[in-house]
Write a protein that holds these residues in place. Structure first.
Motif: not given
Length: 461
Positions: A74-88, A120-128
């Motif tokens: 986020x420091x390098x690219x504030x607009x970059x959407x990031x999705x995290x994978x987490x264990x149960x 898909x939603x993350x990339x759409x958010x970035x486009x907006x």
């Protein structure tokens, strides 16, 4: 939905099986995918020349974990959407990641469709976000203080003060006659401030029925009064994070001024009919064509509110007082109206320079638009292309500049009573407008609140 073609997604996960599954799902969906086994390698890719459009990262990785990677990304690219994978069972950590800037999270074991929809939603958010940034930059260019037109000393001083005040959080009061460009200057102040990417909301206080001003500013809950068939967000909430431009603030009722003052001091307000307070972070730019100083002395405008909104005061002179700017303004409007190469004859220019411009710059632009549309076959604007009143050099009936030639007034030898004179003027104004207080106030050059105060003072109804 977004086009996947050419969209690059970086995947970081130390679990090879998960990494392969995510890679395959995204590649099959049409994305360009690069997958790496560690946060350190992902960071190297983020620092490279070809940066990804989205990041998918596991939270638990040796060396540089997903949370640290997210913060660097986020420091390098504030607009970059990031999705995290987490264990149960690690959802709390994922939610913490979202607080730190992650767009969303998916929980293992995840379904392919859930992963793809989240991407898909993350990339759409970035486009907006990117489109909003482009629009904000375009508006900042359009409303740059450098684009404001005026070469006279008075306008240069306005621009100098505006340039110093714009980046601050100080409330600003714009003073000037109708048509001088107060809203244009207000927009320039907003788009040259740190709030440029946030809303710029305008309201003309004089244009709203008095009974609705409070609900317009602060909002209303359903059923608060007859006609409130649905809850409605107020302008303060709409302008949250940005700027609220209160035009003709001198027309506001004295009781609402107290509520406005409280909101300006604390940011808190209560929608009409609500028991719950709301909060908004709003910068105020106010404007008026009235003499607020007189209104304060008359008790029609609160002194404390005046000092609150008038931290910086910018006075925009009428066009008749800066007629030397006429050539600059004409050149500007010719370009704006798509007629940059059109000439204005010297005779037409003399008529324009001799006119007193009661409607100021707005009237000048409309006059030029008319002349361009109606001009003859000549290659320039001639006197005959101008409005009849400008050709004649006098305003038509009902369109004077509203100023009496005070030099023609004779004071009788026995003197006169100034209070009686004021009472008679106000009475005549009310008769002329059929008792319409707003129009009567405009006729005598005072605010409606000042008119009401003086009506009470003189026992007029």
């Amino acid at each position: 939905m977004t086009s996947k073609s050419g969209r690059r997604v970086l995947v970081a996960d130390d679990d090879e099986a998960v990494r392969r599954v995510v890679h395959r799902h995204l590649e099959d969906a049409g994305y360009r995918v690069e997958s790496v086994p560690s946060g350190v390698e992902a960071l190297a890719r983020l620092r490279g020349a070809e940066r990804p459009d989205a990041l998918v990262t596991d939270l638990q990785m040796p060396g540089l974990d997903g949370l640290a990677l997210l913060m660097e990304a986020k420091r390098l690219d504030p607009a970059l959407p990031a999705i995290v994978i987490t264990a149960h069972g690690s959802v709390e950590t994922a939610v913490d990641a979202m607080r730190k800037g992650a767009y969303d999270y998916v929980e293992k074991p995840f379904h392919k469709d859930v992963l793809l929809l989240t991407i898909e939603r993350a990339l759409l958010h970035r486009m907006v976000l990117e489109e909003n940034l482009r629009l904000t930059e375009a508006l900042a260019r359009e409303f740059s203080l450098g684009n404001l037109v005026g070469g006279c000393a008075a306008m240069q001083e306005v621009f100098r003060l505006a340039g110093r005040a714009a980046p601050t959080e100080a409330p600003i009061l714009l003073l000037g006659e109708s048509g001088t460009g107060k809203e244009l200057l207000a927009r320039a102040l907003h788009y040259n401030s740190a709030r440029a990417g946030k809303p710029f909301v305008t309201v003309n206080v004089a244009a709203i029925p008095e009974s609705l001003v409070e609900s317009e500013l602060f909002g209303v809950v359903k059923g608060a009064f007859t006609g409130a068939v649905a809850s409605r967000t107020g302008l303060f909430q709409q302008a949250d994070g940005g700027t609220l431009f209160l035009d003709e603030i001198g027309e506001m009722r004295i009781d609402l001024q107290a509520k406005l003052l409280r909101t300006l001091e604390s940011g808190d307000f209560r929608p009409v009919g609500s028991e719950r307070e709301e909060h908004a972070d709003v910068r105020i730019i106010a404007a008026t064509n009235r003499d607020l100083g007189t209104a304060v002395e008359d008790g029609a405008f609160r002194r404390d509110l005046y000092h609150r909104i008038a931290v910086v005061v910018l006075r925009i002179p009428p066009l008749r007082d800066r007629i030397e700017d006429l050539p600059l303004l004409l050149r500007h409007f010719l370009g704006k109206l798509g007629a940059a190469g059109l000439e204005i004859s010297s005779d037409a220019m003399k008529h324009l320079a001799d006119w007193h411009w009661p409607g100021n710059v707005r009237e000048l632009e409309n006059e030029l638009r008319r002349a361009i549309l109606l001009r003859g076959s000549t290659g320039s604007i001639q006197p005959g292309d101008l409005s009849p009143e400008i050709q004649a050099g006098r305003p038509p009936r009902g369109r004077g500049d509203g100023r009496l030639d005070l030099r023609a007034i004779e004071i009788p030898d026995e003197g006169l009573n100034l209070s009686d004179l004021e009472r008679e003027v106000i009475s005549k104004a009310l008769q002329k407008t059929g008792g319409n207080q707003t129009r009567a106030a405009a006729l005598v050059g005072i605010t409606r609140q000042t008119l009401i105060y003086r009506m009470e003072k003189h026992g007029l109804k």
